[in-house]
Design a protein around this motif. Structure first.
Motif, PDB file in Angstrom:
ATOM      1  N   MET A   1       1.073  -0.646   0.089  1.00 16.45           N
ATOM      2  CA  MET A   1      -0.331  -0.110   0.414  1.00 16.45           C
ATOM      3  C   MET A   1       0.882   1.369   0.608  1.00 16.45           C
ATOM      4  O   MET A   1       1.801   1.092   0.468  1.00 16.45           O
ATOM      5  N   ALA A   2       0.566   1.436  -0.706  1.00 12.83           N
ATOM      6  CA  ALA A   2       1.066   3.477  -1.384  1.00 12.83           C
ATOM      7  C   ALA A   2       1.167   4.304   0.109  1.00 12.83           C
ATOM      8  O   ALA A   2      -0.388   4.652   0.138  1.00 12.83           O
ATOM      9  N   VAL A   3       2.173   4.455   1.654  1.00 13.26           N
ATOM     10  CA  VAL A   3       1.882   4.852   2.094  1.00 13.26           C
ATOM     11  C   VAL A   3       2.994   6.427   2.562  1.00 13.26           C
ATOM     12  O   VAL A   3       4.496   6.353   2.288  1.00 13.26           O
ATOM     13  N   PRO A   4       2.873   6.926   3.008  1.00 14.25           N
ATOM     14  CA  PRO A   4       4.147   8.294   3.691  1.00 14.25           C
ATOM     15  C   PRO A   4       5.533   7.488   4.445  1.00 14.25           C
ATOM     16  O   PRO A   4       4.818   6.774   4.785  1.00 14.25           O
TER      17      PRO A   4
ATOM     18  N   VAL B   1       8.885  10.492   1.202  1.00 17.71           N
ATOM     19  CA  VAL B   1       8.528   9.942  -0.484  1.00 17.71           C
ATOM     20  C   VAL B   1       7.434   8.806   0.326  1.00 17.71           C
ATOM     21  O   VAL B   1       6.740   8.250   1.567  1.00 17.71           O
ATOM     22  N   THR B   2       6.199   8.697  -1.133  1.00 15.54           N
ATOM     23  CA  THR B   2       5.514   7.664  -0.529  1.00 15.54           C
ATOM     24  C   THR B   2       5.930   6.191  -1.507  1.00 15.54           C
ATOM     25  O   THR B   2       6.602   6.205  -2.603  1.00 15.54           O
ATOM     26  N   PHE B   3       5.972   5.407  -1.025  1.00 16.08           N
ATOM     27  CA  PHE B   3       6.303   4.613  -0.777  1.00 16.08           C
ATOM     28  C   PHE B   3       5.855   2.618  -0.973  1.00 16.08           C
ATOM     29  O   PHE B   3       4.730   2.929  -0.162  1.00 16.08           O
ATOM     30  N   ASP B   4       5.352   1.810  -1.834  1.00 14.22           N
ATOM     31  CA  ASP B   4       4.183   0.500  -1.494  1.00 14.22           C
ATOM     32  C   ASP B   4       5.347  -0.203  -0.352  1.00 14.22           C
ATOM     33  O   ASP B   4       5.907  -0.917  -0.446  1.00 14.22           O
ATOM     34  N   ALA B   5       5.004   0.382   1.189  1.00 17.07           N
ATOM     35  CA  ALA B   5       5.059  -0.164   2.244  1.00 17.07           C
ATOM     36  C   ALA B   5       4.452  -1.907   2.377  1.00 17.07           C
ATOM     37  O   ALA B   5       3.104  -1.342   2.255  1.00 17.07           O
TER      38      ALA B   5
ATOM     39  N   THR C   1      11.307  -1.043   4.612  1.00 16.83           N
ATOM     40  CA  THR C   1      12.108  -2.327   3.929  1.00 16.83           C
ATOM     41  C   THR C   1      13.112  -1.579   2.683  1.00 16.83           C
ATOM     42  O   THR C   1      13.750   0.202   2.839  1.00 16.83           O
ATOM     43  N   VAL C   2      13.646  -2.384   2.785  1.00 18.73           N
ATOM     44  CA  VAL C   2      15.342  -2.223   1.887  1.00 18.73           C
ATOM     45  C   VAL C   2      14.954  -2.420   0.412  1.00 18.73           C
ATOM     46  O   VAL C   2      14.593  -3.536   0.456  1.00 18.73           O
TER      47      VAL C   2
END
Length: 326
Positions: free
Chosen positions: A1-4, A56-60, A33-34
């Motif tokens: 899911m895209a989260v800050p 950034v927005t990232f799919d964590a 996440t790495v």
């Protein structure tokens, strides 16, 4: 899911994680996440992350086995975390109840859910709360290495100002005399003292001052903190010319206290003046008020003009750092 997420080099990852954890900003619902040489650390509120970090927005990935409120609701609710309490702001009672039930049913580490039931009111700057889950409005909040005990039903406190408070704290030098005119439970005073400043904190709210004293003890700085309950205009007569730094975080009416702030100032003093103004002229009224109060006795230089956050449509909470020198 895209989260800050805070994006940082792996080599700086642990130091960054610790700093975000001290500010209670890490979102426990998602995995860190790495990717290659880059670490992505999910955060609960992008606006509260210090400007020195890249957000950034990232799919964590959702932490395996964890249920989030959105899983129950079908949408992502808006909420704030304060210690082990969750705060929501919902006018619709049915929607508020659904969100609270989903938060409790999730795997978020929370002990209660509160809904804002009024605006901030009165000279003591408190609001009413609806307790939707749990049985208390008291909480222990951690922020940049300090711990603050407080009761939201009895004192004013905003976790959204953590980044702004930290910006000011980092300017404090050992040996300074710092005076917080509207100190609350001590979110400026306590970290100032941890940096070696001698501090005076005043507040009209007696309960806030009780918490300030307890928080000074909790954080090991009681010997450098004097907490005084009362009208700062009366207290200040005992501290004329004492301060190297003055904090004025009373945005709607700080201008009424500028004469008192100038009276507290020593020969070289920085005043942190908080204001609410329209976006057409966010800094002009405050700057003019500061100059009118300080000149010609002091030379005034504006060191910082900064928007802290949006307050309402067309209005901003701003801060002016003004240095006044004889």
């Amino acid at each position: 899911m895209a989260v800050p997420c805070v994006r940082v080099a792996v080599t700086e990852g642990e130091a960054t994680r610790q700093r975000l954890a001290e500010a209670d900003l890490i979102d426990d619902g998602y995995d860190i996440t790495v990717e290659a040489d880059t670490l992505y650390i999910p955060v609960t509120e992008a606006a509260a992350v210090p400007e020195t970090f890249e957000v950034v927005t990232f799919d964590a990935p959702v932490r395996e086995g964890q249920t989030m409120p959105a899983d129950e609701l079908g949408f992502d609710p808006s909420y704030e975390r304060l210690g082990d309490l969750v705060i929501i702001d919902e006018d619709d009672p049915d929607r508020a109840r659904r969100i609270a039930d989903a938060i409790v049913a999730s795997d978020l580490p929370v002990e209660g859910v509160l809904n804002r039931a009024s605006k901030i009111k009165g000279t003591e700057r408190v609001r009413d709360w609806e307790v939707l889950a749990g049985d208390t409005t008291e909480v222990l909040h951690r922020e940049y290495g300090c711990a603050f005990e407080l009761d939201l039903a009895e004192v004013y406190f905003s976790p959204r100002l953590a980044t702004e408070r930290h910006r000011v704290v980092e300017q404090v030098e050992e040996g300074e005399h710092a005076f917080d005119m509207f100190a609350g439970v001590g979110p400026f005073v306590v970290p100032f003292a941890k940096r070696g400043a001698t501090c005076i904190g005043t507040d009209i709210n007696e309960r806030a001052i009780e918490y300030l004293r307890r928080n000074a003890e909790r954080n090991g700085v009681a010997d450098r903190v004097t907490a005084i309950s009362g009208d700062v205009r009366q207290v200040a007569t005992d501290y004329e010319g004492w301060a190297d730094r003055v904090v004025m975080n009373l945005p709607h009416s700080a201008d009424d206290f500028l004469e008192t702030a100038v009276g507290l100032a020593g020969d070289d003093c920085t005043i942190h003046y908080y204001d609410i103004q329209p976006d057409t002229d966010p800094f002009g009224p405050g700057e003019r008020a500061i100059r009118a109060a300080a000149e010609p006795a002091y030379e005034v230089s504006i060191e910082t003009r900064r928007t802290v956050r949006s307050y309402a449509p067309g209005e901003h909470n701003v801060v002016i750092d003004a240095r006044i020198r004889r």
